[in-house]
Write a protein that holds these residues in place. Structure first.
Motif, PDB file in Angstrom:
ATOM      1  N   LEU A  71     -16.250 -35.613  38.575  1.00  0.00           N
ATOM      2  CA  LEU A  71     -14.915 -36.386  38.606  1.00  0.00           C
ATOM      3  C   LEU A  71     -14.542 -36.856  39.816  1.00  0.00           C
ATOM      4  CD1 LEU A  71     -12.595 -37.556  36.738  1.00  0.00           C
ATOM      5  CD2 LEU A  71     -11.599 -35.216  37.273  1.00  0.00           C
ATOM      6  N   PRO A  72     -14.352 -36.127  40.960  1.00  0.00           N
ATOM      7  CA  PRO A  72     -14.104 -36.748  42.258  1.00  0.00           C
ATOM      8  C   PRO A  72     -14.711 -37.868  42.751  1.00  0.00           C
ATOM      9  CG  PRO A  72     -14.652 -34.636  42.749  1.00  0.00           C
ATOM     10  CD  PRO A  72     -14.648 -34.583  41.015  1.00  0.00           C
ATOM     11  N   GLY A  73     -16.322 -37.684  42.530  1.00  0.00           N
ATOM     12  CA  GLY A  73     -17.093 -38.550  42.972  1.00  0.00           C
ATOM     13  C   GLY A  73     -16.600 -39.961  42.313  1.00  0.00           C
ATOM     14  N   ILE A  74     -16.390 -39.865  41.169  1.00  0.00           N
ATOM     15  CA  ILE A  74     -15.821 -41.232  40.523  1.00  0.00           C
ATOM     16  C   ILE A  74     -14.587 -41.580  40.891  1.00  0.00           C
ATOM     17  CG2 ILE A  74     -15.339 -42.018  38.141  1.00  0.00           C
ATOM     18  CD1 ILE A  74     -16.929 -39.807  36.579  1.00  0.00           C
TER      19      ILE A  74
ATOM     20  N   VAL B  28      -6.095 -44.242  34.319  1.00  0.00           N
ATOM     21  CA  VAL B  28      -6.417 -42.898  33.815  1.00  0.00           C
ATOM     22  C   VAL B  28      -7.802 -42.500  33.306  1.00  0.00           C
ATOM     23  CG1 VAL B  28      -5.232 -41.052  32.418  1.00  0.00           C
ATOM     24  CG2 VAL B  28      -3.808 -42.705  33.464  1.00  0.00           C
ATOM     25  N   ILE B  29      -8.368 -41.476  33.866  1.00  0.00           N
ATOM     26  CA  ILE B  29      -9.658 -41.315  33.565  1.00  0.00           C
ATOM     27  C   ILE B  29      -9.797 -39.889  32.870  1.00  0.00           C
ATOM     28  CG2 ILE B  29     -12.023 -41.050  34.257  1.00  0.00           C
ATOM     29  CD1 ILE B  29     -11.199 -42.857  36.554  1.00  0.00           C
ATOM     30  N   ASP B  30     -10.344 -39.971  31.602  1.00  0.00           N
ATOM     31  CA  ASP B  30     -10.719 -38.586  31.051  1.00  0.00           C
ATOM     32  C   ASP B  30     -12.270 -38.602  31.019  1.00  0.00           C
ATOM     33  OD1 ASP B  30     -11.732 -36.540  29.232  1.00  0.00           O
ATOM     34  OD2 ASP B  30     -10.232 -37.136  27.554  1.00  0.00           O
TER      35      ASP B  30
ATOM     36  N   GLN C  86      -9.554 -30.694  36.509  1.00  0.00           N
ATOM     37  CA  GLN C  86     -10.372 -30.393  35.486  1.00  0.00           C
ATOM     38  C   GLN C  86     -11.292 -31.545  35.180  1.00  0.00           C
ATOM     39  OE1 GLN C  86      -8.638 -27.805  32.517  1.00  0.00           O
ATOM     40  NE2 GLN C  86      -8.542 -26.110  33.660  1.00  0.00           N
ATOM     41  N   PHE C  87     -11.038 -32.246  33.866  1.00  0.00           N
ATOM     42  CA  PHE C  87     -11.705 -33.626  33.770  1.00  0.00           C
ATOM     43  C   PHE C  87     -10.917 -34.597  33.617  1.00  0.00           C
ATOM     44  CE2 PHE C  87     -13.341 -29.853  31.161  1.00  0.00           C
ATOM     45  CZ  PHE C  87     -14.603 -29.512  31.459  1.00  0.00           C
ATOM     46  N   GLU C  88      -9.613 -34.675  34.238  1.00  0.00           N
ATOM     47  CA  GLU C  88      -9.041 -35.847  34.189  1.00  0.00           C
ATOM     48  C   GLU C  88      -8.719 -36.369  35.425  1.00  0.00           C
ATOM     49  OE1 GLU C  88      -5.792 -34.671  31.834  1.00  0.00           O
ATOM     50  OE2 GLU C  88      -6.957 -34.553  29.845  1.00  0.00           O
TER      51      GLU C  88
END
Length: 483
Positions: free
Chosen positions: A299-302, A328-330, A258-260
């Motif tokens: 998100l997968p790009g980041i 860990v990225i939110d 999702q976003f994490e």
């Protein structure tokens, strides 16, 4: 006096979709007990029957796991943040390069192409030669593998191996930016290879249009210097980790939901491996895949770009790789946190006395709970048959276990709504004298729903809608979208 407990997306279904909760300060045990009291459904998801934490969940106080501190007795001071970190599936200092310098002279074209690298003293000519000599294997060409492959090709990595046996689908294009609309139906490895050629024709590309298995993993991974795990399932993650440990190669890892997201470098020679951090996977169905739960397209790009950066650092040397550290990225709240990952001396593959010495005899499907067990099978009903029985007037209870935001995409007619995390405590709302059919997107979460109710003591006749609501849209009601 209170502390804030941060609840990841994968567990929010058991916590009424809350992302954080304040509870009284105390020990880690007291904090977790307060969370479980406030959200009873989270207790079964996080704790084993004997009261211990399940092995796929870590609890961090600040940036350190309570396993490194005093376990459940770890003091949690007022104002602290406690993070629950499930699998989605101390770094070293300046790192020596993994690749010896290739003395081959760079051509004029290469000097022009890589001039912005050559201007960096940390890379320079020697680093660019190492990139040219490097061989990197990317396992998975989805959301993570797409930016990873593109940036490594652009950086001048000499040889890229691409492992994926899927074909490009329309729903991939929201995030898998290496593929194009015209590529729908093509093997992902073919589409990605063509895109890489367009970015940098000097890169050699090897493709593997078949699954990575315990039988072929060592042979394939053994041809490469660095492995990048861009997969989306637990058997593949454990297999890649184990092969990397046995071969002494770094595993540049990322995972998302999702976003994490999570990014780290598992390297058994210098730090923890995947099994050190997550000794066992979650039960099947507890942590949904991106195809079931969704993912923000960027998100997968980041994450994939960060993976590419870690690969480049390992190749050229210098910098501080994410060995023993997890980022860990939110992305929704745009928060980055760094957690320290300890090496487990009792790890079965990278520990002091390993018990895993080969891959061929290890059953990864069984380890991840994906083989058919001795438990009672879950009966399925096809969409067309369900339609016939409903049209015949049969009294059937339909239960939609999807989350509210997912039902906003498409509602299933006349279905009772009970999110999967609430089923056990709401079983009294079901009539065991009637047939009940459980519905989700693909027919996977509904299987978990039925098993959850069985364990809770419900004895009514239950069916899983085979292939989920998408099968109803495909075979019964073409006006409904598939997603």
């Amino acid at each position: 006096m209170a502390v804030t407990v941060l609840i990841p997306t994968t567990l929010r279904g058991f916590a009424q979709q809350h992302s954080e909760v304040e509870v009284p300060a105390g020990t880690a045990a007291e904090v977790l007990a307060a969370v479980a009291e406030k959200y009873p459904d989270i207790r079964e998801a996080v704790f084993a029957d004997d009261g211990t934490l399940r092995e796929f969940v870590h609890v961090f106080v600040g940036d350190r796991s309570i396993q490194e501190l005093q376990g459940f007795a770890t003091p949690v001071p007022d104002g602290a943040e406690v993070m629950l970190i499930p699998t989605i599936a101390g770094g070293s200092g300046v790192h020596a390069p993994l690749i010896p310098e290739n003395r081959e002279k760079l051509s004029n074209d290469e000097i022009s192409r890589y001039s912005r690298h050559l201007l960096l003293k940390e890379v320079g000519v020697a680093g660019q030669r190492r990139l040219k000599a490097a061989k990197v294997l990317i396992v998975g060409l989805g959301g993570l593998g797409a930016p990873l492959a593109q940036y490594l090709a652009a950086a001048g990595v000499g040889t890229l191996g691409l492992v994926d046996f899927d074909e490009v689908e329309l729903s991939n294009l929201q995030r898998q930016v290496i593929h194009r609309t015209r590529d729908i139906g093509r093997p992902k490895v073919a589409s990605a290879k063509e895109a890489i050629r367009g970015i940098n024709p000097q890169v050699k590309v090897n493709t593997y249009d078949y699954p990575l298995t315990a039988d072929n993993a060592l042979d394939i991974l053994g041809e490469y210097d660095i492995i990048a795990d861009a997969t989306d399932n637990y058997p593949a993650r454990y297999l890649i980790n184990d092969a990397c440990v046995l071969l002494g190669k770094p595993d540049v890892f990322a995972a998302m939901f999702q976003f994490e997201g999570q990014v780290t470098v598992f390297y058994g020679k210098e730090g923890p491996c995947y099994r050190c951090v997550y000794p066992s996977p979650p039960p099947p169905g507890l942590v949904p895949s991106c195809s079931q739960g969704g993912v923000m397209g960027v998100l997968p790009g980041i994450l994939g770009t960060i993976q590419a950066g870690e690969v480049i650092k390992l190749i050229v040397g210098g910098g501080r790789p994410l060995i023993g550290r997890m980022l860990v990225i939110d992305a929704w709240n745009m928060k980055f946190r760094e957690l320290k990952l300890p090496h487990n001396p009792d790890c079965p593959i990278s520990g002091t006395h390993p018990s895993i010495h080969e891959l061929e005899t290890y059953d990864y499907q069984d380890f991840c709970g994906l083989k058919k067990q001795e438990e009672e099978p879950v009966e399925a009903i096809a969409a067309k048959e369900l339609k016939q029985r409903l049209d015949a007037g049969e009294q059937i209870t339909l239960v939609d276990v999807r989350e509210p935001h997912e039902r906003a995409i498409i509602k299933f007619p006349k279905a009772k709504v009970i999110p999967i995390g609430q089923l056990a405590r709401r079983q009294d709302e079901l009539d065991p004298s009637r047939v009940t059919v459980f519905i989700c997107k693909e027919g996977k979460r509904s299987i978990l729903a039925i098993r959850t109710l069985r364990e809770a003591g419900y004895h009514g006749l239950m069916f899983n809608l085979k292939d989920g609501i998408n099968s109803w849209a495909r075979d019964v009601d073409a006006s409904m979208p598939q997603y």
